[in-house]
Design a protein around this motif. Structure first.
Motif, PDB file in Angstrom:
ATOM      1  N   TYR A   1      16.537 -23.908  -8.207  1.00 20.94           N
ATOM      2  CA  TYR A   1      17.004 -24.306  -9.534  1.00 20.94           C
ATOM      3  C   TYR A   1      18.483 -24.688  -9.438  1.00 20.94           C
ATOM      4  CZ  TYR A   1      16.874 -24.064 -14.716  1.00 20.94           C
ATOM      5  OH  TYR A   1      16.872 -24.348 -16.063  1.00 20.94           O
ATOM      6  N   LEU A   2      18.766 -25.956  -9.698  1.00 17.13           N
ATOM      7  CA  LEU A   2      20.141 -26.454  -9.737  1.00 17.13           C
ATOM      8  C   LEU A   2      20.409 -27.056 -11.106  1.00 17.13           C
ATOM      9  CD1 LEU A   2      20.410 -28.454  -6.367  1.00 17.13           C
ATOM     10  CD2 LEU A   2      21.102 -26.086  -6.780  1.00 17.13           C
ATOM     11  N   THR A   3      21.672 -27.071 -11.504  1.00 17.06           N
ATOM     12  CA  THR A   3      22.049 -27.806 -12.704  1.00 17.06           C
ATOM     13  C   THR A   3      22.621 -29.154 -12.280  1.00 17.06           C
ATOM     14  OG1 THR A   3      24.311 -26.942 -12.779  1.00 17.06           O
ATOM     15  CG2 THR A   3      22.603 -25.645 -13.888  1.00 17.06           C
ATOM     16  N   LYS A   4      22.702 -30.066 -13.249  1.00 17.39           N
ATOM     17  CA  LYS A   4      23.151 -31.417 -12.934  1.00 17.39           C
ATOM     18  C   LYS A   4      24.657 -31.508 -12.694  1.00 17.39           C
ATOM     19  CE  LYS A   4      19.230 -33.852 -14.920  1.00 17.39           C
ATOM     20  NZ  LYS A   4      18.706 -34.728 -15.969  1.00 17.39           N
ATOM     21  N   SER A   5      25.322 -30.368 -12.727  1.00 18.23           N
ATOM     22  CA  SER A   5      26.728 -30.349 -12.292  1.00 18.23           C
ATOM     23  C   SER A   5      26.819 -30.304 -10.772  1.00 18.23           C
ATOM     24  CB  SER A   5      27.448 -29.134 -12.890  1.00 18.23           C
ATOM     25  OG  SER A   5      26.845 -27.926 -12.432  1.00 18.23           O
ATOM     26  N   ALA A   6      25.680 -30.135 -10.088  1.00 17.59           N
ATOM     27  CA  ALA A   6      25.672 -30.074  -8.628  1.00 17.59           C
ATOM     28  C   ALA A   6      26.097 -31.417  -8.045  1.00 17.59           C
ATOM     29  CB  ALA A   6      24.275 -29.713  -8.123  1.00 17.59           C
ATOM     30  N   GLY A   7      26.847 -31.358  -6.965  1.00  9.33           N
ATOM     31  CA  GLY A   7      27.275 -32.567  -6.276  1.00  9.33           C
ATOM     32  C   GLY A   7      26.233 -33.046  -5.282  1.00  9.33           C
ATOM     33  N   ARG A   8      26.500 -34.196  -4.714  1.00 11.85           N
ATOM     34  CA  ARG A   8      25.562 -34.808  -3.759  1.00 11.85           C
ATOM     35  C   ARG A   8      25.255 -33.868  -2.595  1.00 11.85           C
ATOM     36  NH1 ARG A   8      26.274 -40.771  -1.015  1.00 11.85           N
ATOM     37  NH2 ARG A   8      24.688 -40.555   0.621  1.00 11.85           N
ATOM     38  N   ALA A   9      26.277 -33.292  -2.008  1.00  6.84           N
ATOM     39  CA  ALA A   9      26.066 -32.436  -0.836  1.00  6.84           C
ATOM     40  C   ALA A   9      25.209 -31.225  -1.192  1.00  6.84           C
ATOM     41  CB  ALA A   9      27.409 -31.990  -0.257  1.00  6.84           C
ATOM     42  N   GLN A  10      25.438 -30.647  -2.386  1.00  5.46           N
ATOM     43  CA  GLN A  10      24.668 -29.475  -2.796  1.00  5.46           C
ATOM     44  C   GLN A  10      23.203 -29.838  -3.020  1.00  5.46           C
ATOM     45  OE1 GLN A  10      26.143 -27.531  -6.321  1.00  5.46           O
ATOM     46  NE2 GLN A  10      24.825 -25.743  -6.074  1.00  5.46           N
ATOM     47  N   ILE A  11      22.952 -30.997  -3.621  1.00  4.42           N
ATOM     48  CA  ILE A  11      21.579 -31.419  -3.869  1.00  4.42           C
ATOM     49  C   ILE A  11      20.845 -31.674  -2.548  1.00  4.42           C
ATOM     50  CG2 ILE A  11      20.130 -33.257  -4.836  1.00  4.42           C
ATOM     51  CD1 ILE A  11      22.281 -33.574  -7.034  1.00  4.42           C
ATOM     52  N   VAL A  12      21.495 -32.379  -1.631  1.00  2.64           N
ATOM     53  CA  VAL A  12      20.877 -32.675  -0.334  1.00  2.64           C
ATOM     54  C   VAL A  12      20.608 -31.387   0.436  1.00  2.64           C
ATOM     55  CG1 VAL A  12      21.255 -33.760   1.919  1.00  2.64           C
ATOM     56  CG2 VAL A  12      21.856 -34.987  -0.181  1.00  2.64           C
ATOM     57  N   SER A  13      21.586 -30.484   0.424  1.00  4.97           N
ATOM     58  CA  SER A  13      21.417 -29.208   1.117  1.00  4.97           C
ATOM     59  C   SER A  13      20.265 -28.414   0.513  1.00  4.97           C
ATOM     60  CB  SER A  13      22.710 -28.395   1.034  1.00  4.97           C
ATOM     61  OG  SER A  13      22.545 -27.126   1.607  1.00  4.97           O
ATOM     62  N   ALA A  14      20.151 -28.432  -0.809  1.00  6.16           N
ATOM     63  CA  ALA A  14      19.086 -27.691  -1.477  1.00  6.16           C
ATOM     64  C   ALA A  14      17.718 -28.282  -1.158  1.00  6.16           C
ATOM     65  CB  ALA A  14      19.324 -27.684  -2.982  1.00  6.16           C
ATOM     66  N   ILE A  15      17.624 -29.597  -1.099  1.00  3.08           N
ATOM     67  CA  ILE A  15      16.349 -30.238  -0.744  1.00  3.08           C
ATOM     68  C   ILE A  15      15.938 -29.828   0.667  1.00  3.08           C
ATOM     69  CG2 ILE A  15      15.267 -32.457  -0.180  1.00  3.08           C
ATOM     70  CD1 ILE A  15      16.827 -33.658  -2.541  1.00  3.08           C
ATOM     71  N   THR A  16      16.893 -29.856   1.597  1.00  2.54           N
ATOM     72  CA  THR A  16      16.606 -29.481   2.984  1.00  2.54           C
ATOM     73  C   THR A  16      16.157 -28.024   3.071  1.00  2.54           C
ATOM     74  OG1 THR A  16      18.248 -31.069   3.787  1.00  2.54           O
ATOM     75  CG2 THR A  16      17.570 -29.336   5.310  1.00  2.54           C
ATOM     76  N   ALA A  17      16.872 -27.147   2.365  1.00  2.69           N
ATOM     77  CA  ALA A  17      16.515 -25.722   2.388  1.00  2.69           C
ATOM     78  C   ALA A  17      15.153 -25.485   1.757  1.00  2.69           C
ATOM     79  CB  ALA A  17      17.583 -24.916   1.651  1.00  2.69           C
ATOM     80  N   THR A  18      14.883 -26.176   0.662  1.00  5.34           N
ATOM     81  CA  THR A  18      13.600 -26.019  -0.014  1.00  5.34           C
ATOM     82  C   THR A  18      12.454 -26.487   0.880  1.00  5.34           C
ATOM     83  OG1 THR A  18      14.663 -26.326  -2.177  1.00  5.34           O
ATOM     84  CG2 THR A  18      12.287 -26.637  -2.082  1.00  5.34           C
ATOM     85  N   ALA A  19      12.653 -27.602   1.562  1.00  2.00           N
ATOM     86  CA  ALA A  19      11.626 -28.111   2.480  1.00  2.00           C
ATOM     87  C   ALA A  19      11.372 -27.139   3.620  1.00  2.00           C
ATOM     88  CB  ALA A  19      12.052 -29.468   3.025  1.00  2.00           C
ATOM     89  N   ASP A  20      12.384 -26.360   3.977  1.00  2.00           N
ATOM     90  CA  ASP A  20      12.251 -25.368   5.049  1.00  2.00           C
ATOM     91  C   ASP A  20      11.659 -24.048   4.562  1.00  2.00           C
ATOM     92  OD1 ASP A  20      13.146 -26.962   7.077  1.00  2.00           O
ATOM     93  OD2 ASP A  20      15.221 -26.274   6.988  1.00  2.00           O
TER      94      ASP A  20
END
Length: 218
Positions: A105-124
């Motif tokens: 769960y992220l809010t839209k205040s998240a930056g590009r790096a945080q979103i990409v990192s979260a996608i990678t972590a979620t996929a893992d």
């Protein structure tokens, strides 16, 4: 993580946000955006056909919202991981998403790096939550526990428990009806039944009971 790019679907009803996210993620070599959707129903349909690893999911969308879509997506086989990305960080939204099976769960205040990192972590297979929602998660889980205790002690039905939850969030009868997809008259019946079972005389007293049980127990 596999050597292949992470297959992602982006679901958001705001075209500018949706297109912006697709553009950002398309520049990431480890991410492959395979589809985008403006509502939950389309996200589910795309997921069935395209088997993404991650669905980046907004919550408030027309028709099938993000929580309902998440519940359906996490029941698929194979099921994608759902990473919520939304404007809303209220207790009800967070707990609703978690109960539906969201992996992050992220809010839209998240930056590009945080979103990409979260996608990678979620996929893992990891669970990823924005730091600012941690306290809301604790409050929301406490609130859910209070509702479960009250429901058990007063023999509330599932629908009465849902109505009590929304009452405790200070929702109007019309807002409760829209959330539960029932008529306002049906909501009024449930509210009256709740008042009798809980032995309270007003919506405020019902909400105060939930808060008191959350703080101190029955």
């Amino acid at each position: 993580m596999s050597d292949r790019p992470i297959r992602v679907i982006v679901a958001d009803d705001q075209a500018a946000v949706r297109d912006g996210l697709v553009t950002i993620l398309d520049h990431e070599p480890d991410i492959d955006v395979v589809g985008s959707a403006a509502d939950g129903a389309t996200a589910v349909e795309l997921a069935r056909r395209l088997t993404p690893a991650v669905v980046l999911m907004d919550l408030r969308m027309p028709g099938v919202d993000g929580i309902a879509a998440t519940r359906t997506l996490t029941a698929l086989d194979p099921a994608p991981a759902v990473l919520v990305l939304t404007t809303y960080a209220d207790d009800a939204s967070i707990v609703g998403a978690l109960q539906a099976g969201a992996a992050g769960y992220l809010t839209k205040s998240a930056g590009r790096a945080q979103i990409v990192s979260a996608i990678t972590a979620t996929a893992d297979g990891h669970r990823t939550f924005a730091p600012e929602i941690a306290s809301a998660m604790v409050r929301g889980l406490t609130h859910r526990t209070a509702l479960e205790r009250i429901a058990a002690a007063h023999a509330l039905t599932v629908q009465e428990t849902r109505v009590l939850q929304l009452l405790s969030e200070r929702r109007t009868n019309r807002a409760i009806a829209e959330s539960l997809y029932v008529s306002v008259a049906t909501v009024k019946t449930h509210v009256n039944n709740l008042f009798g079972k809980l032995q309270v005389g007003s919506r405020a007293e019902a909400a105060a009971l939930v808060e008191r049980v959350g703080d101190h127990g029955l």
